[in-house]
Structures are given as structure tokens and as C-alpha cells.
Scaffold this active site. Structure first.
Site, PDB file in Angstrom:
ATOM      1  N   ARG A 190       0.831  -1.206   0.000  1.00 57.75           N
ATOM      2  CA  ARG A 190       0.000   0.000   0.000  1.00 57.75           C
ATOM      3  C   ARG A 190       0.859   1.248   0.000  1.00 57.75           C
ATOM      4  O   ARG A 190       1.867   1.322   0.737  1.00 57.75           O
ATOM      5  CB  ARG A 190      -0.897   0.013   1.246  1.00 57.75           C
ATOM      6  CG  ARG A 190      -1.861  -1.147   1.308  1.00 57.75           C
ATOM      7  CD  ARG A 190      -3.209  -0.796   0.784  1.00 57.75           C
ATOM      8  NE  ARG A 190      -4.038  -2.000   0.621  1.00 57.75           N
ATOM      9  CZ  ARG A 190      -5.261  -1.976   0.111  1.00 57.75           C
ATOM     10  NH1 ARG A 190      -5.808  -0.850  -0.287  1.00 57.75           N
ATOM     11  NH2 ARG A 190      -5.941  -3.098  -0.019  1.00 57.75           N
ATOM     12  N   ASP A 191       0.460   2.235  -0.787  1.00 56.60           N
ATOM     13  CA  ASP A 191       1.156   3.519  -0.787  1.00 56.60           C
ATOM     14  C   ASP A 191       0.908   4.212   0.554  1.00 56.60           C
ATOM     15  O   ASP A 191      -0.201   4.212   1.084  1.00 56.60           O
ATOM     16  CB  ASP A 191       0.648   4.391  -1.943  1.00 56.60           C
ATOM     17  CG  ASP A 191       1.580   5.561  -2.232  1.00 56.60           C
ATOM     18  OD1 ASP A 191       2.231   5.547  -3.298  1.00 56.60           O
ATOM     19  OD2 ASP A 191       1.669   6.485  -1.392  1.00 56.60           O
ATOM     20  N   ILE A 192       1.938   4.846   1.095  1.00 59.59           N
ATOM     21  CA  ILE A 192       1.841   5.504   2.403  1.00 59.59           C
ATOM     22  C   ILE A 192       0.957   6.756   2.332  1.00 59.59           C
ATOM     23  O   ILE A 192       0.433   7.209   3.358  1.00 59.59           O
ATOM     24  CB  ILE A 192       3.270   5.845   2.915  1.00 59.59           C
ATOM     25  CG1 ILE A 192       3.291   5.970   4.424  1.00 59.59           C
ATOM     26  CG2 ILE A 192       3.830   7.083   2.235  1.00 59.59           C
ATOM     27  CD1 ILE A 192       4.705   6.040   4.998  1.00 59.59           C
ATOM     28  N   ASN A 234       5.558   6.670 -13.319  1.00 59.27           N
ATOM     29  CA  ASN A 234       6.233   7.955 -13.469  1.00 59.27           C
ATOM     30  C   ASN A 234       7.710   7.718 -13.760  1.00 59.27           C
ATOM     31  O   ASN A 234       8.366   6.961 -13.049  1.00 59.27           O
ATOM     32  CB  ASN A 234       6.090   8.779 -12.185  1.00 59.27           C
ATOM     33  CG  ASN A 234       4.642   9.130 -11.885  1.00 59.27           C
ATOM     34  OD1 ASN A 234       3.869   9.409 -12.800  1.00 59.27           O
ATOM     35  ND2 ASN A 234       4.270   9.098 -10.616  1.00 59.27           N
ATOM     36  N   VAL A 255      10.574   8.411  -5.991  1.00 55.90           N
ATOM     37  CA  VAL A 255      11.351   7.274  -5.484  1.00 55.90           C
ATOM     38  C   VAL A 255      11.989   6.594  -6.696  1.00 55.90           C
ATOM     39  O   VAL A 255      11.279   6.094  -7.581  1.00 55.90           O
ATOM     40  CB  VAL A 255      10.464   6.289  -4.702  1.00 55.90           C
ATOM     41  CG1 VAL A 255      11.286   5.085  -4.262  1.00 55.90           C
ATOM     42  CG2 VAL A 255       9.825   6.974  -3.490  1.00 55.90           C
ATOM     43  N   HIS A 284       8.539   1.500 -10.256  1.00 53.84           N
ATOM     44  CA  HIS A 284       7.314   0.967  -9.650  1.00 53.84           C
ATOM     45  C   HIS A 284       6.110   1.378 -10.468  1.00 53.84           C
ATOM     46  O   HIS A 284       6.116   2.400 -11.147  1.00 53.84           O
ATOM     47  CB  HIS A 284       7.158   1.454  -8.210  1.00 53.84           C
ATOM     48  CG  HIS A 284       7.231   2.943  -8.074  1.00 53.84           C
ATOM     49  ND1 HIS A 284       8.433   3.621  -8.048  1.00 53.84           N
ATOM     50  CD2 HIS A 284       6.268   3.881  -7.982  1.00 53.84           C
ATOM     51  CE1 HIS A 284       8.194   4.917  -7.943  1.00 53.84           C
ATOM     52  NE2 HIS A 284       6.885   5.104  -7.903  1.00 53.84           N
ATOM     53  N   HIS A 322       2.037   2.248 -10.086  1.00 54.62           N
ATOM     54  CA  HIS A 322       0.945   2.562  -9.162  1.00 54.62           C
ATOM     55  C   HIS A 322      -0.313   1.862  -9.665  1.00 54.62           C
ATOM     56  O   HIS A 322      -0.704   2.051 -10.825  1.00 54.62           O
ATOM     57  CB  HIS A 322       0.659   4.069  -9.140  1.00 54.62           C
ATOM     58  CG  HIS A 322       1.789   4.922  -8.649  1.00 54.62           C
ATOM     59  ND1 HIS A 322       1.770   5.532  -7.415  1.00 54.62           N
ATOM     60  CD2 HIS A 322       2.960   5.281  -9.228  1.00 54.62           C
ATOM     61  CE1 HIS A 322       2.877   6.246  -7.256  1.00 54.62           C
ATOM     62  NE2 HIS A 322       3.616   6.115  -8.345  1.00 54.62           N
TER      63      HIS A 322
HETATM   64  P1  5GP Z   1       6.495   8.218  -7.506  1.00 58.00           P
HETATM   65  O1  5GP Z   1       6.099   9.660  -7.249  1.00 58.00           O
HETATM   66  O2  5GP Z   1       7.983   8.020  -7.387  1.00 58.00           O
HETATM   67  O3  5GP Z   1       5.928   7.635  -8.760  1.00 58.00           O
HETATM   68  O4  5GP Z   1       5.800   7.410  -6.352  1.00 58.00           O
HETATM   69  C1  5GP Z   1       6.398   7.159  -5.120  1.00 58.00           C
HETATM   70  C2  5GP Z   1       5.308   6.759  -4.166  1.00 58.00           C
HETATM   71  O5  5GP Z   1       5.890   6.142  -3.045  1.00 58.00           O
HETATM   72  C3  5GP Z   1       4.471   7.935  -3.647  1.00 58.00           C
HETATM   73  O6  5GP Z   1       3.116   7.764  -4.017  1.00 58.00           O
HETATM   74  C4  5GP Z   1       4.686   7.880  -2.139  1.00 58.00           C
HETATM   75  O7  5GP Z   1       3.527   8.195  -1.406  1.00 58.00           O
HETATM   76  C5  5GP Z   1       5.157   6.460  -1.912  1.00 58.00           C
HETATM   77  N1  5GP Z   1       6.052   6.294  -0.767  1.00 58.00           N
HETATM   78  C6  5GP Z   1       7.120   7.061  -0.460  1.00 58.00           C
HETATM   79  N2  5GP Z   1       7.718   6.613   0.660  1.00 58.00           N
HETATM   80  C7  5GP Z   1       7.000   5.526   1.061  1.00 58.00           C
HETATM   81  C8  5GP Z   1       7.129   4.624   2.169  1.00 58.00           C
HETATM   82  O8  5GP Z   1       8.019   4.710   2.996  1.00 58.00           O
HETATM   83  N3  5GP Z   1       6.220   3.616   2.246  1.00 58.00           N
HETATM   84  C9  5GP Z   1       5.207   3.479   1.332  1.00 58.00           C
HETATM   85  N4  5GP Z   1       4.358   2.456   1.520  1.00 58.00           N
HETATM   86  N5  5GP Z   1       5.062   4.305   0.285  1.00 58.00           N
HETATM   87  C10 5GP Z   1       5.942   5.313   0.149  1.00 58.00           C
END
Ligand code: 5GP
Length: 114
Positions: free
Chosen positions: A29-31, A87, A96, A100, A102
Site C-alpha cells: 500500500r502507498d503511504i 512515473n 522514489v 514501480h 501505481h
Molecule cells: P512516484 O512519485 O515516485 O511515482 O511514487 C512514489 C510513491 O511512493 C508515492 O506515491 C509515495 O507516497 C510512496 N512512498 C514514499 N515513501 C513511502 C514509504 O516509505 N512507504 C510506502 N508504503 N510508500 C511510500
């Protein structure tokens, strides 16, 4: 390449609500969820961005889609519909740098996303 928070989740050094795991892929799950269902589908191999994926990673990239579909079915959003987002780099919003997908669902989405 700098270590990311996802590498620490994969090693169980950080907690996460894990929804799926096998030898190649983990999903949790996303945080900061943007929808009732917001799951990150992550290859355990630390590929920073899609630009860094190699030809040998094609089966792994396909597996991310397969796992996302499996989770959508399991979580009951497959028939209503769901959105997959990947992304790549900062202008797209990647924060990050561990590739990955979503998986988003449980509410309507609009197109174009803006
Ligand atoms: P991006 O913006 O790189 O495509 O997505 C990174 C996602 O990772 C974001 O939606 C963010 O909320 C999620 N995220 C960042 N740190 C953590 C974490 O420590 N744990 C979890 N479960 N999600 C995280």
C-alpha cells in the site's frame, strides 16, 4: 545508485502493508494513498527508472502488469476499472528512484489527468 526506501521495505527494514510478494516482485500500500486502492507494484531488482530497464528486464516489466491485474481482481476493482501509472523521472513526478507501478482504483478517474 543511492538506496531507496523501497529497498528497505523489500529487506523488511521498514514496515509496509504488503499485498503480494514472490521472488521477483513485491506490492504494498502507498503511504500517501490517492485513491481507496493505491498499491505500488515494485520489482525487487533495483532498476531506478524505466529508462534504466534493459532488454533482459522485459519479462519482469510484463510481470508487473500481471501482478497489478491479479491484485485488481483480488481487491474487487477489476470490473469497475483501475488505473496504472508509471512515473519516469522528475518532470513526470517520480520521487522514489526504484521503478514501480501505481495501481489505483476504487474511485472515478478522469482523462487527461492534468
Ligand atoms: P512516484 O512519485 O515516485 O511515482 O511514487 C512514489 C510513491 O511512493 C508515492 O506515491 C509515495 O507516497 C510512496 N512512498 C514514499 N515513501 C513511502 C514509504 O516509505 N512507504 C510506502 N508504503 N510508500 C511510500
Amino acid at each position: 545508485m543511492a538506496e531507496t526506501v523501497f529497498a528497505r521495505i523489500i529487506r523488511r527494514e521498514l514496515p509496509a502493508q504488503i499485498e503480494y510478494e514472490d521472488e521477483e516482485v513485491i506490492a504494498f500500500r502507498d503511504i500517501n494513498p490517492q485513491a481507496p486502492v493505491h498499491i505500488l507494484v515494485v520489482p525487487k531488482k533495483p532498476i531506478p527508472t524505466l529508462n534504466d530497464a534493459a532488454e533482459e528486464d522485459i519479462p519482469l516489466l510484463g510481470k508487473l502488469l500481471w501482478v497489478a491485474r491479479h491484485l485488481a481482481q483480488r481487491l474487487g476493482i477489476a470490473e469497475r476499472g483501475y488505473r496504472l501509472v508509471l512515473n519516469c523521472n522528475s518532470e513526470a513526478g517520480q520521487t522514489v528512484f526504484h521503478l514501480h507501478l501505481h495501481l489505483l482504483g476504487g474511485r472515478p478517474f478522469h482523462w487527461p489527468p492534468g
